[in-house]
Design a protein around this motif. Structure first.
Motif, PDB file in Angstrom:
ATOM      1  N   GLY A  77      57.315  23.605  71.713  1.00 52.94           N
ATOM      2  CA  GLY A  77      56.812  24.891  71.246  1.00 52.94           C
ATOM      3  C   GLY A  77      55.298  24.912  71.190  1.00 52.94           C
ATOM      4  O   GLY A  77      54.665  25.902  71.566  1.00 52.94           O
ATOM      5  N   GLY A  78      54.705  23.819  70.720  1.00 50.38           N
ATOM      6  CA  GLY A  78      53.250  23.745  70.657  1.00 50.38           C
ATOM      7  C   GLY A  78      52.611  23.852  72.039  1.00 50.38           C
ATOM      8  O   GLY A  78      51.626  24.562  72.234  1.00 50.38           O
ATOM      9  N   ALA A 132      60.082  27.312  66.275  1.00 48.95           N
ATOM     10  CA  ALA A 132      59.316  26.079  66.161  1.00 48.95           C
ATOM     11  C   ALA A 132      58.555  26.022  64.844  1.00 48.95           C
ATOM     12  O   ALA A 132      58.520  24.983  64.173  1.00 48.95           O
ATOM     13  CB  ALA A 132      58.351  25.955  67.345  1.00 48.95           C
ATOM     14  N   PHE A 133      57.962  27.139  64.446  1.00 46.37           N
ATOM     15  CA  PHE A 133      57.187  27.146  63.208  1.00 46.37           C
ATOM     16  C   PHE A 133      58.078  26.947  61.992  1.00 46.37           C
ATOM     17  O   PHE A 133      57.645  26.390  60.980  1.00 46.37           O
ATOM     18  CB  PHE A 133      56.412  28.464  63.079  1.00 46.37           C
ATOM     19  N   ARG A 134      59.327  27.372  62.099  1.00 42.65           N
ATOM     20  CA  ARG A 134      60.292  27.227  60.999  1.00 42.65           C
ATOM     21  C   ARG A 134      60.418  25.774  60.558  1.00 42.65           C
ATOM     22  O   ARG A 134      60.482  25.469  59.370  1.00 42.65           O
ATOM     23  CB  ARG A 134      61.653  27.771  61.460  1.00 42.65           C
ATOM     24  N   SER A 135      60.424  24.858  61.517  1.00 47.28           N
ATOM     25  CA  SER A 135      60.628  23.447  61.187  1.00 47.28           C
ATOM     26  C   SER A 135      59.403  22.801  60.548  1.00 47.28           C
ATOM     27  O   SER A 135      59.491  21.702  60.022  1.00 47.28           O
ATOM     28  CB  SER A 135      61.015  22.667  62.447  1.00 47.28           C
ATOM     29  N   SER A 136      58.258  23.480  60.600  1.00 50.12           N
ATOM     30  CA  SER A 136      57.037  22.918  60.012  1.00 50.12           C
ATOM     31  C   SER A 136      56.781  23.424  58.596  1.00 50.12           C
ATOM     32  O   SER A 136      55.834  22.983  57.947  1.00 50.12           O
ATOM     33  CB  SER A 136      55.833  23.242  60.907  1.00 50.12           C
ATOM     34  N   LEU A 137      57.629  24.340  58.095  1.00 48.19           N
ATOM     35  CA  LEU A 137      57.401  24.935  56.780  1.00 48.19           C
ATOM     36  C   LEU A 137      57.954  24.055  55.665  1.00 48.19           C
ATOM     37  O   LEU A 137      58.987  23.396  55.841  1.00 48.19           O
ATOM     38  CB  LEU A 137      58.070  26.312  56.708  1.00 48.19           C
ATOM     39  N   PRO A 138      57.299  24.042  54.510  1.00 47.55           N
ATOM     40  CA  PRO A 138      57.849  23.311  53.360  1.00 47.55           C
ATOM     41  C   PRO A 138      59.180  23.916  52.917  1.00 47.55           C
ATOM     42  O   PRO A 138      59.460  25.090  53.171  1.00 47.55           O
ATOM     43  CB  PRO A 138      56.769  23.511  52.276  1.00 47.55           C
ATOM     44  N   LEU A 196      50.096  19.049  65.472  1.00 42.94           N
ATOM     45  CA  LEU A 196      49.666  18.142  64.404  1.00 42.94           C
ATOM     46  C   LEU A 196      50.860  17.713  63.558  1.00 42.94           C
ATOM     47  O   LEU A 196      50.999  16.536  63.220  1.00 42.94           O
ATOM     48  CB  LEU A 196      48.618  18.828  63.521  1.00 42.94           C
ATOM     49  N   VAL A 197      51.748  18.666  63.223  1.00 46.38           N
ATOM     50  CA  VAL A 197      52.966  18.324  62.465  1.00 46.38           C
ATOM     51  C   VAL A 197      53.831  17.358  63.281  1.00 46.38           C
ATOM     52  O   VAL A 197      54.374  16.389  62.762  1.00 46.38           O
ATOM     53  CB  VAL A 197      53.751  19.588  62.109  1.00 46.38           C
ATOM     54  N   PHE A 198      53.947  17.608  64.581  1.00 42.70           N
ATOM     55  CA  PHE A 198      54.703  16.718  65.457  1.00 42.70           C
ATOM     56  C   PHE A 198      54.105  15.307  65.442  1.00 42.70           C
ATOM     57  O   PHE A 198      54.844  14.316  65.339  1.00 42.70           O
ATOM     58  CB  PHE A 198      54.705  17.265  66.890  1.00 42.70           C
ATOM     59  N   TRP A 199      52.797  15.200  65.510  1.00 45.14           N
ATOM     60  CA  TRP A 199      52.121  13.898  65.519  1.00 45.14           C
ATOM     61  C   TRP A 199      52.354  13.166  64.197  1.00 45.14           C
ATOM     62  O   TRP A 199      52.574  11.956  64.174  1.00 45.14           O
ATOM     63  CB  TRP A 199      50.638  14.105  65.777  1.00 45.14           C
ATOM     64  N   GLN A 200      52.319  13.917  63.092  1.00 46.67           N
ATOM     65  CA  GLN A 200      52.511  13.295  61.781  1.00 46.67           C
ATOM     66  C   GLN A 200      53.945  12.820  61.574  1.00 46.67           C
ATOM     67  O   GLN A 200      54.196  11.881  60.812  1.00 46.67           O
ATOM     68  CB  GLN A 200      52.123  14.278  60.685  1.00 46.67           C
ATOM     69  N   MET A 201      54.901  13.482  62.254  1.00 44.29           N
ATOM     70  CA  MET A 201      56.294  13.059  62.148  1.00 44.29           C
ATOM     71  C   MET A 201      56.547  11.747  62.893  1.00 44.29           C
ATOM     72  O   MET A 201      57.495  11.045  62.614  1.00 44.29           O
ATOM     73  CB  MET A 201      57.229  14.149  62.699  1.00 44.29           C
TER      74      MET A 201
END
Length: 201
Positions: A77-78, A132-138, A196-201
């Motif tokens: 998605g990114g 895609a953005f859904r999976s990055s939300l708290p 960035l969220v993907f990299w942190q995971m």
């Protein structure tokens, strides 16, 4: 509040590029009475929000069940958002409209549904961007985010009617070009956040 504003800005950036929905609303605003133009904006808003909810919750539930799928969607998605943003930065805008009559209520409903749900680009972009953005939300913030997206839809389509009914003669193609470029920059920013969220995971 930050999550809501993210949804609001994401929704506006997703809607603002010139496409079938916007041209339909613009054409009606330019050629039909105010009451018809407002009804058109409401109908398109309804279908747009329903598509956003389907893209957001449907794909979000699937993504939430698999960490590997979350990573794949975030990365894919990114990357696709980078492509979409880059295309918007390079886009040339044709603001000519072709509508010459005011559609009936049934025509408005059918056209509103068609330009939203039968638009492959809108469905694909909505699934990739919102899903895609859904999976990055708290946890617990999804409703607030999609609420912002829904408000953005209402503000945008009714705003289009207001703008084109009051000052459309002042709007030049270069203005639409800069709207697309601004939206491209916003979408690129969201793409980098997903990666960035993907990299942190």
């Amino acid at each position: 509040m930050d999550i809501f504003l993210q949804g609001l800005t994401m929704g506006l950036a997703y809607l603002a590029p010139i496409g079938a929905q916007n041209l339909f609303v613009i054409n009606t605003a330019l050629t039909a009475p105010l009451s018809t133009a407002l009804a058109t904006a409401g109908i398109v808003t309804f279908f747009d929000i329903s598509l956003a909810l389907a893209c957001f919750w449907g794909i979000g539930l699937i993504i939430g069940s698999s960490l590997l799928l979350q990573k794949a969607i975030l990365c894919g998605g990114g990357l696709i958002l980078i492509y979409i943003g880059w295309q918007l930065l390079r886009a040339k805008v044709n603001t000519q409209t072709s509508a010459t009559y005011a559609p009936t209520l049934w025509q408005t409903v059918s056209l509103g549904f068609t330009v939203t749900w039968f638009n492959p680009q809108a469905v694909i972009d909505g699934t990739l961007m919102l899903g895609a953005f859904r999976s990055s939300l708290p946890d617990g913030s999804a409703t607030c985010f999609i609420g912002g997206v829904a408000i953005a839809s209402m503000l945008w389509f009714f705003g289009l009617v207001g703008v084109f009914k009051t000052c459309c003669s002042k709007l030049q193609p270069v203005h639409m070009l800069w709207i697309n470029r601004l939206c491209g920059l916003v979408i690129l920013g969201y793409a980098l956040k997903l990666l960035l969220v993907f990299w942190q995971m």
